[in-house]
Scaffold this motif. Structure first.
Motif, PDB file in Angstrom:
ATOM      1  N   VAL A   1      41.958  32.241  40.016  1.00  0.00           N
ATOM      2  CA  VAL A   1      41.124  31.814  38.890  1.00  0.00           C
ATOM      3  C   VAL A   1      41.646  32.493  37.623  1.00  0.00           C
ATOM      4  CG1 VAL A   1      38.801  31.708  37.951  1.00  0.00           C
ATOM      5  CG2 VAL A   1      39.151  31.543  40.425  1.00  0.00           C
TER       6      VAL A   1
ATOM      7  N   ASP B   1      40.435  31.418  34.354  1.00  0.00           N
ATOM      8  CA  ASP B   1      39.325  31.438  33.403  1.00  0.00           C
ATOM      9  C   ASP B   1      38.140  30.736  34.062  1.00  0.00           C
ATOM     10  OD1 ASP B   1      37.998  31.930  31.001  1.00  0.00           O
ATOM     11  OD2 ASP B   1      38.550  29.974  30.170  1.00  0.00           O
TER      12      ASP B   1
ATOM     13  N   TRP C   1      31.708  24.113  29.731  1.00  0.00           N
ATOM     14  CA  TRP C   1      32.169  25.230  30.558  1.00  0.00           C
ATOM     15  C   TRP C   1      33.609  24.953  30.950  1.00  0.00           C
ATOM     16  CZ3 TRP C   1      30.735  26.509  36.281  1.00  0.00           C
ATOM     17  CH2 TRP C   1      31.115  27.813  36.564  1.00  0.00           C
TER      18      TRP C   1
ATOM     19  N   LEU D   1      37.160  25.724  32.823  1.00  0.00           N
ATOM     20  CA  LEU D   1      37.671  26.333  34.046  1.00  0.00           C
ATOM     21  C   LEU D   1      39.176  26.140  34.105  1.00  0.00           C
ATOM     22  CD1 LEU D   1      35.019  24.956  36.575  1.00  0.00           C
ATOM     23  CD2 LEU D   1      34.984  27.169  35.414  1.00  0.00           C
ATOM     24  N   ASN D   2      39.912  27.178  34.475  1.00  0.00           N
ATOM     25  CA  ASN D   2      41.365  27.118  34.632  1.00  0.00           C
ATOM     26  C   ASN D   2      41.739  27.803  35.945  1.00  0.00           C
ATOM     27  OD1 ASN D   2      42.110  25.837  32.120  1.00  0.00           O
ATOM     28  ND2 ASN D   2      41.547  27.740  31.106  1.00  0.00           N
TER      29      ASN D   2
ATOM     30  N   SER E   1      42.933  22.373  35.208  1.00  0.00           N
ATOM     31  CA  SER E   1      41.962  22.707  34.171  1.00  0.00           C
ATOM     32  C   SER E   1      40.843  21.676  34.171  1.00  0.00           C
ATOM     33  CB  SER E   1      42.630  22.768  32.790  1.00  0.00           C
ATOM     34  OG  SER E   1      43.669  23.724  32.776  1.00  0.00           O
TER      35      SER E   1
ATOM     36  N   LEU F   1      32.588  29.646  41.482  1.00  0.00           N
ATOM     37  CA  LEU F   1      32.299  30.152  40.147  1.00  0.00           C
ATOM     38  C   LEU F   1      30.906  29.672  39.739  1.00  0.00           C
ATOM     39  CD1 LEU F   1      35.746  29.423  38.480  1.00  0.00           C
ATOM     40  CD2 LEU F   1      34.976  31.515  39.603  1.00  0.00           C
TER      41      LEU F   1
END
Length: 710
Positions: free
Chosen positions: A276, A278, A293, A295-296, A344, A382
């Motif tokens: 993870v 981000d 929100w 996410l990467n 992403s 997450l």
């Protein structure tokens, strides 16, 4: 302005001579290297070395010829011709830039160089170097041609030694490995029978004997036999690789020596790994005004990750036991190389239906490109949490609102981190919001101060007193349960422990303290030495100053005091005399009548029973073999091989152990082979449990004493 005389034209013959001279020295050496490559590696390697060597020699020759320039010509003319009168450098300058005498001298030099072609300036041939290079090249080429011929694919150590008139001789062996297509690895051919290849590869053996035997068999260590197909003098076999194996290849003719074991390791495809990028934390709190929100992820695999991944999104709704879940899946397309792709996503919080007090959970699912059966891996979950509203209690009393605090106490380091973060955000926050957050940190600092204060005997008020003059009404108690008289101003439920009442003695300090005050020299506060108490008191004072500034919305002024408190707390934690035993051991009373009588009726046996051992202990076979290998006797190798099959994953490298067993079976008298097998067995044996060692029995006098006691 007139251009200067071009002396570079006179250097052209010298440059050509220098290039030819260098090539005459380098070419024979390149030809010798190409001959050696052709003799042992084939025509393709020879052509490659020849092309590379000629290109390298030509490049070096051209680079070295750059030294023959105009200034080199000036030095050569001044050194070789007296009529130039050491004035050749006048030809490098423009005529208009010279004085009258310099122009006159320049005109004379040009007249003298009218017939100069530059051939006389060229350097002489390097006769000795050229002769030495050609001589060395011819010697190397002759040695390569006269070297004994070797057939293509022959290894330096065939399985069977060449004996004229004996059994069939192994003259060539090759193994071709074709990895699965999804790995992206190219096929390769090795001149040997030991290799490492991915699981699912196609293995093709090519064996050649002289004279050709009737049959060639590949025998696995487990007894499976595979016969190779014959094509002239060559025998071939193709097989898939599903696991690591040990095998032999040999002819079925009688009298042939037992071939050596060969090993092929199967490299298994590892599942992908998800990292993870981000957000940085697994649990993220939704901020005010946040709408999306982000996410990467980064997924890596040894052979490649599929370009398409799935993002599993779960939204929770409700509270307590009435919680419902809404799950949906979206598709993400990765970017970057196949072995390390990035995925992403930007989730719309409102569109997903996240509300106050609920959570949004996201999890990435990726697969690799293994065929058949890709391996799927789930990444970490997450969580985006929308904190619930604290609300205001409708009691109507100012200062009685009870905020919801976390179930754990904040540490002093965390208070410092939050205070520094709050100070950095001061310009972006409204004044009232800044004051609320600073006051909340002050509350956390107060809780932590009270927590450490208990070690010093500080009192902590758990509940606030009522803001009226009404005293709580106590329930009447029966006369039989009426409490004894207590000191003035105290009751049984005031939060302190009180011993049963007794008559006070006039002038006794303890009775005076019990009547008119409280003593706090008991409990945890009495377990700290004075020096540590001083440090802890200083830490509490620093916490109080930090709390006061935080409650006054001055986190920058509270930070120095918080750092002092943290430093002192660390010193307290490193103290060596904080916790002491409250009570001593409760030992049974000693019976003097039994001392030195030797009466041992109620005592246990001093002999320790050996640890229980199962009848079919799996380590009995390797332990017996390990002991037998230390000498020169026979070893039960068959039972040892069956133990390897039963041990499973306990043995780190079962193929190496099986190969060592086979080596000892072929040559029982080989001391080095037995030592190697013994070392591998020692690594495979289970570590025995720790046992209590018996005490030494002592000398003769001690034994007589113990016998007398018995």
């Amino acid at each position: 302005m007139t251009a200067p005389f071009d002396l570079a034209l006179l250097a052209a013959p010298a440059r050509r001579r220098g290039i030819a001279n260098d090539l005459a020295v380098a070419v024979p050496l390149v030809l010798a290297a190409a001959g050696l490559a052709w003799r042992w590696q084939g025509m393709a390697a020879a052509l490659a070395i020849l092309a590379f060597g000629v290109a390298l020699a030509a490049g070096l020759a051209v680079y070295r010829a750059r030294r023959f320039d105009a200034r080199w010509v000036v030095r050569r003319l001044d050194a070789g011709r007296a009529d130039m009168e050491d004035s050749t450098d006048l030809l490098l300058a423009a005529p208009d830039a010279l004085g009258p005498l310099q122009q006159l001298q320049r005109a004379r030099l040009l007249a003298r160089l009218a017939d100069e072609t530059g051939a006389a300036l060229a350097p002489a041939w390097s006769g000795r170097a050229i002769a030495a290079a050609w001589t060395a090249g011819l010697v190397i080429a002759a040695a390569a041609l006269l070297w004994p011929a070797a057939r293509s694919g022959e290894t330096a150590r065939p399985d069977v030694a060449a004996v004229p008139g004996g059994p069939p001789q192994l003259v060539a062996q090759q193994l071709r490995i074709v990895p699965p297509a999804y790995t992206g690895l190219p096929p390769r051919t090795i001149n040997g029978l030991d290799a490492r290849a991915p699981v699912g590869s196609r293995l093709s053996w090519s064996i050649e004997y002289r004279p050709a035997p009737g049959a060639v068999v590949l025998t696995l260590l487990n007894g499976e036999r595979l016969q190779l197909a014959r094509r002239g003098d060559t025998f071939t076999l193709t097989r898939g690789l599903d696991r690591s194996m040990l095998y032999r290849i040999g002819s079925g003719d009688r009298g042939a020596a037992l071939p050596l074991l060969h090993r092929i390791d199967a490299i298994r495809d590892t599942p992908p790994v998800i990292r993870v990028l981000d957000p940085e934390r697994t649990l993220t709190q939704k901020t005010s005004g946040q709408r999306r929100w982000t996410l990467n992820f980064e997924a890596s695999d040894d052979y490649g990750v599929a370009a398409v991944a799935r993002l599993r999104v779960i939204v929770t709704k409700g509270e307590g036991e009435n919680i419902s879940f809404q799950e949906r899946t979206t598709t993400l397309t990765g970017s970057g190389p196949a072995r390390k792709r990035r995925f992403s996503a930007s989730l719309d919080i409102a569109a997903l239906g996240l509300t106050v007090g609920n959570d949004l959970v996201a999890q990435l699912i990726v697969t690799d490109m293994r065929e058949p059966g890709p391996q799927a891996v789930r990444g970490p979950s997450l969580i985006l949490r929308w904190p619930p509203d604290q609300g205001v209690q409708g009691s109507g009393l100012d200062g009685m609102v009870k905020t919801v605090l976390p179930a754990y106490f904040r540490s002093q380091r965390q208070i410092i981190i939050d205070a520094e973060a709050l100070q950095r955000e001061r310009r972006r926050l409204p004044a009232d919001r800044f004051s609320q957050r600073s006051n909340a940190l002050g509350v956390d600092q107060s809780i932590l101060r009270q927590r450490y204060g208990r070690f010093l005997g500080d009192e902590v008020s758990e509940e606030p007193s009522l803001p009226t003059n009404d005293a709580p009404v106590a329930k009447p108690k029966p006369a039989a349960e009426a409490p004894a008289a207590l000191p003035s101003g105290h009751a049984l439920d005031d939060g302190h422990d009180h011993a049963p009442a007794k008559s006070a003695v006039f002038g006794n300090a303890s009775d005076v303290l019990a009547e008119f005050g409280h003593t706090h020299a008991e409990g945890d506060a009495n377990l700290i030495d004075p020096e540590t108490r001083t440090l802890l008191r200083q830490a509490l004072d620093a916490m109080f100053e930090s709390e006061r500034n935080l409650r006054q919305s001055a986190p920058d002024q509270a930070r120095p005091h918080a750092y002092v408190a943290l430093r002192l707390i660390k010193q307290v934690q490193e103290a060596t005399r904080i916790y002491l035993a409250r009570t001593g051991p409760d030992l049974p009373p000693i019976d003097p009548a039994r001392r030195l009588t030797g009466d041992r009726k109620t005592l246990g046996s001093p002999r320790l029973a050996p640890p229980p051992r199962e009848a079919g202990d799996i380590d009995a076979v390797p332990a017996a073999a390990w002991r037998a290998l230390a000498g020169s006797g026979d070893v039960q190798l068959g039972a040892l091989q069956r133990w390897i099959d039963r041990a499973g994953g306990r043995v780190g490298d079962p193929l190496a152990l099986a190969a060592a067993i086979d080596t000892v079976a072929r040559d029982p008298g080989c001391r080095a082979c037995r030592d190697r097998l013994r070392g591998l067995l020692w690594q495979a044996l289970a570590t025995p449990p720790a046992q209590v060692q018996r005490r030494a029995t002592g000398d003769a006098a001690g034994r007589r004493y113990l016998d007398a006691l018995r």
